[in-house]
Design an enzyme around this catalytic site. Structure first.
Site, short mmCIF file in Angstrom:
data_model
loop_
_atom_site.label_atom_id
_atom_site.label_comp_id
_atom_site.label_asym_id
_atom_site.label_seq_id
_atom_site.Cartn_x
_atom_site.Cartn_y
_atom_site.Cartn_z
N LYS A 182 58.48 -19.65 0.23
CA LYS A 182 57.48 -20.35 -0.57
C LYS A 182 57.62 -19.93 -2.04
O LYS A 182 57.34 -18.79 -2.40
CB LYS A 182 56.06 -20.04 -0.11
CG LYS A 182 55.09 -21.03 -0.76
CD LYS A 182 53.66 -20.57 -0.73
CE LYS A 182 53.28 -19.72 -1.91
NZ LYS A 182 53.33 -20.40 -3.22
N SER A 204 51.78 -10.05 -7.19
CA SER A 204 50.81 -9.08 -7.72
C SER A 204 50.40 -8.05 -6.67
O SER A 204 50.44 -8.32 -5.46
CB SER A 204 49.58 -9.83 -8.23
OG SER A 204 48.99 -10.52 -7.16
N GLU A 258 57.20 -6.09 -3.21
CA GLU A 258 57.66 -5.80 -4.58
C GLU A 258 56.53 -6.23 -5.50
O GLU A 258 56.31 -7.42 -5.69
CB GLU A 258 58.92 -6.62 -4.91
CG GLU A 258 60.11 -6.33 -4.03
CD GLU A 258 60.93 -5.14 -4.50
OE1 GLU A 258 60.53 -4.48 -5.48
OE2 GLU A 258 61.96 -4.87 -3.88
N CYS A 305 57.99 -7.69 -14.03
CA CYS A 305 57.30 -6.62 -13.30
C CYS A 305 57.71 -5.25 -13.80
O CYS A 305 56.91 -4.33 -13.83
CB CYS A 305 57.60 -6.74 -11.82
SG CYS A 305 59.36 -6.90 -11.49
N GLU A 325 48.50 -4.05 -15.97
CA GLU A 325 49.69 -4.86 -16.23
C GLU A 325 49.26 -6.10 -17.01
O GLU A 325 48.46 -6.89 -16.51
CB GLU A 325 50.31 -5.26 -14.88
CG GLU A 325 51.62 -5.98 -15.03
CD GLU A 325 52.18 -6.43 -13.69
OE1 GLU A 325 51.43 -6.94 -12.85
OE2 GLU A 325 53.40 -6.28 -13.49
#
Ligand code: NAD
Length: 492
Positions: free
Chosen positions: A197, A250, A271, A305, A402
């Site tokens: 996806k 996330s 991840e 990231c 972040e």
């Protein structure tokens, strides 16, 4: 006076150094009006009957209609992947699987311009990056894992590696094709089949990739692609026919997925986010470090990231480094992602732009000092100027959360011990960078930094042979390298 000096003094200095536009031709990509789901080797209409519009974040123009997959659609896709797993793919000799994966890699390179343009169009990233980084490294991943497909017994001696079955793979919007390659290449090499996806905002290169699968003669059902938002992702996670979930995204969603599959026996790799420290010592080659800082935070608009979003600079050189950095930021070109001169493209979505704006506002309110070079931002689309914050305390949100945008927070340190302490003072642990002339200092730092990847005198460097992954809230499991195979195998 030499001839060169004479010529220089004769010609008046230009008032403004401007680049002529150098747009990449867009017509290499021919988009369908609408894209169905890719199931069993064909495009099919979604059972939901629902479609949504995917846009260009640089202009907000509509690009194509995309199917929204519901739980029934996900069910059909998983069934198709199961059939393909049991009726051939898992029994195919590794050397035969390798041929398919090599073909995918070659076709991606043959069609690289088309993929680069589509990636920049749908994601907003500069064409220079999609052309020189995203597409070639995606192809490199397929080449690399094609090489492992018939050597699994050597990768894990005496352990009889076997595929897991059907892998559900969920990816984010910041590197749509590259994350697809990181997920699909090792899964296929190990003999699994796939339901992937893509992100809601960037489905186009995954949908173009379905044509690469067809060209490469991949048996129907080995790769299936279902589009939609988080609900589609959640349906995939919940499906009982999935043997493994590979998720990049996330930390918040990753934690939810871990909770959702607890006790089901499904394998999981996560991840997740990061807040990397890019650490500059006073003995570093400073001009080189400036390029590394710029690459660390402004590559892909900082929507990375492992972005070097916290600059830790040794106090003795901090003024010098900040002055050089500000001067360099003044040369960055923000604008049309399809222009080959562009350094910083569009932010991926209005939602992401709002998030960046909110965090930057919090930085101002908490007392940090902001610098943005003068730059004209286009009127339509989603844009954010390159930004650096100084006078940042470790407790500020801009030093902890972040931001996922072109925003750098600068902190200083005096000793290597203090640098380590500050660098590790985060919930994340994905990457770090160290700039120093001393090899021994680099190794000392690398041993102590709690980060999955530590770059020395460089940043944001990716290689398919090198494992990538996190500590702490950045997730677990490794992608890339021989380690990346482990996530798609069981052992008898
Ligand atoms: P996100 O978590 O919002 O979405 C990621 C994917 O998960 C999307 O496809 C989304 O549709 C899907 N999703 C959303 N809710 C879901 C649910 N409840 N169940 C299942 N799937 C769901 O993240 P994003 O905004 O697309 O991407 C940005 C994040 O990704 C950042 O935090 C970034 O650090 C992270 N990221 C990590 C890596 C890495 O390798 N560690 C790489 C790239 C991006």
């Amino acid at each position: 006076m030499s001839d060169v000096e004479k010529t220089r003094s004769a010609s008046p200095a230009p008032l403004e150094w401007e680049y002529a536009p150098a747009p990449e031709a867009r017509d290499i990509v021919s988009l369908q009006e609408r894209y169905g789901l890719f199931i069993g080797g064909e495009q099919v209409e979604p059972r939901t009957g629902e479609w949504y519009s995917t846009i260009s974040p640089a202009t907000e123009e509509h690009l194509a209609e995309i199917a929204t997959a519901g739980a029934d659609d996900v069910d059909i896709a998983v069934q198709s992947a199961r059939d393909a797993f049991e009726n051939g793919w898992s029994q195919l000799p590794g050397s035969e699987r390798a041929k398919h994966i090599f073909r995918i890699a070659r076709i991606l390179l043959e069609r690289s311009r088309e993929f680069a343009v589509a990636e920049s169009l749908n994601g907003g990233k500069p064409i220079r990056e999609s052309r020189d980084v995203d597409v070639p490294i995606s192809a490199a991943h397929f080449f690399y894992y094609a090489g492992w497909a018939d050597k699994l017994e050597y990768a894990f001696p005496n352990r009889r590696p076997r595929p897991l079955g059907v892998a559900g793979q969920i990816i984010p919007w910041n590197f749509p094709l590259l994350m697809l390659a990181w997920k699909i290449a090792p899964a296929l090499a190990c003999g699994n089949t796939i339901v992937l996806k893509p992100s809601h905002t960037t489905p186009l290169t995954a949908l173009l990739f379905t044509d690469v699968c067809r060209q490469a003669g991949l048996p129907p059902g080995v790769v299936n692609i279902v589009t939609g938002d988080g609900h589609t992702g959640a349906a995939l996670v919940r499906h009982p026919g999935i043997d493994k979930i590979a998720f990049t995204g996330s930390t918040e969603v990753g934690k939810g997925i871990q909770r959702a599959i607890a006790g089901t026996g499904k394998r999981l790799t996560l991840e997740l986010g990061g807040k990397a420290a890019n650490i500059v010592f006073d003995d570093a080659a400073l001009d080189q470090a400036i390029e590394g800082i710029v690459n660390g935070i402004f590559f892909n608009q900082g929507e990375v990231c492992c972005a070097g979003s916290r600059l830790l600079v040794q106090e003795s050189v901090s003024e010098q480094v900040i002055a050089k950095l500000k001067r360099r930021m003044g040369t960055l070109r923000v604008g049309d992602p399809l222009d080959k001169n562009t350094d910083i493209g569009a932010i991926n979505s209005r939602e992401q732009l709002d998030r960046i704006t909110e965090l930057v506002e919090s930085g101002r309110e908490e007392g940090a000092e902001i610098f943005q070079p003068e730059c004209r931002l286009p009127e339509r689309g989603f844009w954010f100027a390159p930004t650096v914050f100084t006078n940042v305390a470790q407790s500020y949100r801009i030093a902890q959360e972040e931001i996922f945008g072109p925003v750098l927070s600068v902190l200083t340190f005096r000793t290597p011990e203090e640098a380590v302490e500050k660098a590790n003072n985060t919930a994340y642990g994905l990457s770090a960078g160290v700039w120093t002339e001393k090899g021994s200092r680099f190794l000392w730092m690398a041993e102590r930094l709690r980060a999955g990847v530590v770059w020395g005198n460089t940043f944001n460097r990716f290689d398919p042979a090198s494992p990538f992954g996190g500590y702490k809230e950045s997730g677990f499991g490794r992608e890339g390298g021989r380690h990346g195979l482990d996530a798609y195998l069981r052992f008898e």
